[in-house]
Design an enzyme around this catalytic site. Structure first.
Site, PDB file in Angstrom:
ATOM      1  N   LYS A 130       1.811  14.956  -7.063  1.00 29.05           N
ATOM      2  CA  LYS A 130       2.396  14.329  -8.260  1.00 29.05           C
ATOM      3  C   LYS A 130       2.228  15.229  -9.489  1.00 29.05           C
ATOM      4  CE  LYS A 130       4.089  10.516  -6.503  1.00 29.05           C
ATOM      5  NZ  LYS A 130       5.545  10.354  -6.388  1.00 29.05           N
ATOM      6  N   ASP A 143      16.881  13.333   5.292  1.00 27.79           N
ATOM      7  CA  ASP A 143      15.523  13.850   5.165  1.00 27.79           C
ATOM      8  C   ASP A 143      15.555  14.768   3.936  1.00 27.79           C
ATOM      9  OD1 ASP A 143      13.235  15.346   5.247  1.00 27.79           O
ATOM     10  OD2 ASP A 143      13.298  15.717   7.408  1.00 27.79           O
ATOM     11  N   TYR A 145      -1.992  13.524  -2.453  1.00 22.11           N
ATOM     12  CA  TYR A 145      -0.901  12.786  -3.105  1.00 22.11           C
ATOM     13  C   TYR A 145      -0.905  13.072  -4.614  1.00 22.11           C
ATOM     14  CZ  TYR A 145       1.430   8.503  -4.899  1.00 22.11           C
ATOM     15  OH  TYR A 145       2.232   7.590  -5.550  1.00 22.11           O
ATOM     16  N   GLY A 176      14.710   7.213  -0.105  1.00 19.38           N
ATOM     17  CA  GLY A 176      13.597   6.281   0.159  1.00 19.38           C
ATOM     18  C   GLY A 176      14.002   4.858  -0.181  1.00 19.38           C
ATOM     19  N   GLY A 206      11.983   1.614   0.892  1.00 13.88           N
ATOM     20  CA  GLY A 206      10.561   1.474   0.563  1.00 13.88           C
ATOM     21  C   GLY A 206      10.346   0.291  -0.369  1.00 13.88           C
ATOM     22  N   GLN A 207       9.109   0.128  -0.828  1.00 20.89           N
ATOM     23  CA  GLN A 207       8.782  -1.046  -1.663  1.00 20.89           C
ATOM     24  C   GLN A 207       9.623  -1.069  -2.940  1.00 20.89           C
ATOM     25  OE1 GLN A 207       5.030  -1.030  -3.694  1.00 20.89           O
ATOM     26  NE2 GLN A 207       4.970  -3.249  -3.927  1.00 20.89           N
ATOM     27  N   ILE A 238       2.175  -1.311  -7.766  1.00 18.39           N
ATOM     28  CA  ILE A 238       3.304  -2.229  -7.979  1.00 18.39           C
ATOM     29  C   ILE A 238       3.151  -3.436  -7.044  1.00 18.39           C
ATOM     30  CG2 ILE A 238       5.823  -2.469  -7.974  1.00 18.39           C
ATOM     31  CD1 ILE A 238       4.879  -0.417 -10.015  1.00 18.39           C
TER      32      ILE A 238
HETATM   33  C1  AKB Z   1      -0.752   4.239  -4.232  1.00 15.98           C
HETATM   34  O1  AKB Z   1      -1.629   3.367  -4.203  1.00 15.98           O
HETATM   35  O2  AKB Z   1      -0.804   5.286  -3.582  1.00 15.98           O
HETATM   36  C2  AKB Z   1       0.425   4.032  -5.154  1.00 15.98           C
HETATM   37  C3  AKB Z   1       0.218   4.681  -6.476  1.00 15.98           C
HETATM   38  C4  AKB Z   1      -0.683   4.069  -7.482  1.00 15.98           C
HETATM   39  O3  AKB Z   1       0.780   5.699  -6.722  1.00 15.98           O
HETATM   40  N1  AKB Z   1       0.685   2.626  -5.308  1.00 15.98           N
END
Ligand code: AKB
Length: 328
Positions: free
Chosen positions: A145, A52, A141, A8, A11-12, A171
């Site tokens: 995590k 990938d 998400y 990745g 990415g940012q 971030i």
């Molecule tokens: C998001 O907004 O999904 C991320 C995070 C806080 O994990 N920046």
């Protein structure tokens, strides 16, 4: 000599982390990888691979080819994009991490993997959220995590994999835009303020979330990875914090530099995600165990972001003028 693979990488966080790692360990010691081919990187002389992370065989091939010893595994979908494609989010975030941990186990690699404040949910204490507390995420998400943290801890204790992780907040950075997160408004707002003088924010003005400036995030990642293994007492993921502010406080700070800037609010589906996350995180374990401390508060972030982004937008503007002129 270290040989590092970054997944990745465009990415940012990846873009800034690759630069920092190359400055520290040497440009050729850091292999960038992205899921989709980036043509200008393919023509580059620095190490680059298309990877990938759901393909364990390909990952192993790259690790063996370059004799990688450390992986910064950043490939993943963020919260808002994850809600739009839950299956892809699970596949990349969970299966990708499991592949990285498997290869780390068989090749004795060290691993950094970012978790998130998204592991927390509506029943988690919102203020001074402790290291160990309720984790009941309402997004896929967040679920990936929590699962990822448990996998990391399992591989660390069962197989001795040296995997380290941070629960990152939103971030803020100027090199690369974030893609598909709930905290993205805190970056978009700077571009909009400088380019258009106005912004429509997708969360309500009073929405308060934990945030961090990119230089602090990079310092935290490097510091964590360089700490003596005996100091790393949390093998799931460390709470980490810098600042917390509301959307309207951010607007007010920007208006100190750009008094004409206006912001209106049109909350969308991301409001519910933001509402399910904590406002202020207690990161005392990270501070006590390996000496974490942040540098940038809100005024310092805004001053630096506006200066750096302004410079960058001017440069891009000049470059596009040169391109346009060369067409005539
Ligand atoms: C998001 O907004 O999904 C991320 C995070 C806080 O994990 N920046």
């Amino acid at each position: 000599m270290k040989t590092i693979l970054v997944t990745g990488a465009r990415g940012q966080i990846g873009s800034d982390l690759v630069s920092a790692l190359r400055r520290r360990f040497g440009a050729t010691q850091v292999i960038e990888s992205t899921r989709k081919a980036v043509p200008h990187l393919e023509g580059n002389l620095l190490p680059y691979e298309v990877l990938d992370v759901t393909d364990e065989h390909r990952l192993q091939e790259i690790v063996e080819h370059y004799q990688v010893d450390t992986i910064y595994h950043l490939a993943g979908l963020l919260s808002a994009k994850g809600e739009q494609n839950p299956e892809l989010c699970w596949n990349i975030n969970v299966n990708g991490l499991k592949n990285v941990l498997q290869v780390a186990k068989s090749h004795q690699l060290r691993v950094f993997w970012p978790s998130s404040i998204a592991v927390f949910g509506p029943h988690t204490p919102k203020l001074d959220t402790p290291q160990i507390t309720v984790e009941d995420p309402s997004t896929v998400y967040g679920i990936t995590k929590v699962t990822g943290e448990l996998l990391c801890r399992y591989y660390a204790y069962q197989f001795g994999v040296d995997v380290r992780s941070l629960r990152l907040p939103g971030i803020i950075s100027y090199s690369t835009l974030p893609g598909g997160g709930t905290t993205d408004f805190a970056v978009e707002i700077f571009y909009a303020a400088l380019k258009y003088g106005t912004y429509t924010c997708f969360v309500r003005p009073e929405t308060r979330l934990p945030m961090m400036y990119m230089p602090d995030a990079i310092a935290a990642i490097l510091h964590l990875m360089e700490a003596d293994s005996a100091l790393i007492k949390v093998r799931s993921s460390y709470n980490i914090a810098a600042v917390s502010f509301s959307a309207e406080e951010l607007v007010a700070e920007i208006q100190k530099y750009l008094p004409e800037f206006t912001c209106d609010y049109a909350p969308d589906f991301r409001q519910a995600i933001a509402d399910s996350w904590p406002c202020v995180i207690d990161d005392s374990r990270a501070r006590a165990d390996w000496g974490w401390k942040h540098t940038y508060d809100l005024p310092a972030i805004v001053a630096d972001m506006l200066a750096k982004l302004d410079e960058r937008l001017m440069r891009v503007g000049q470059e596009s003028m040169v391109c346009a002129q060369s067409l005539f």
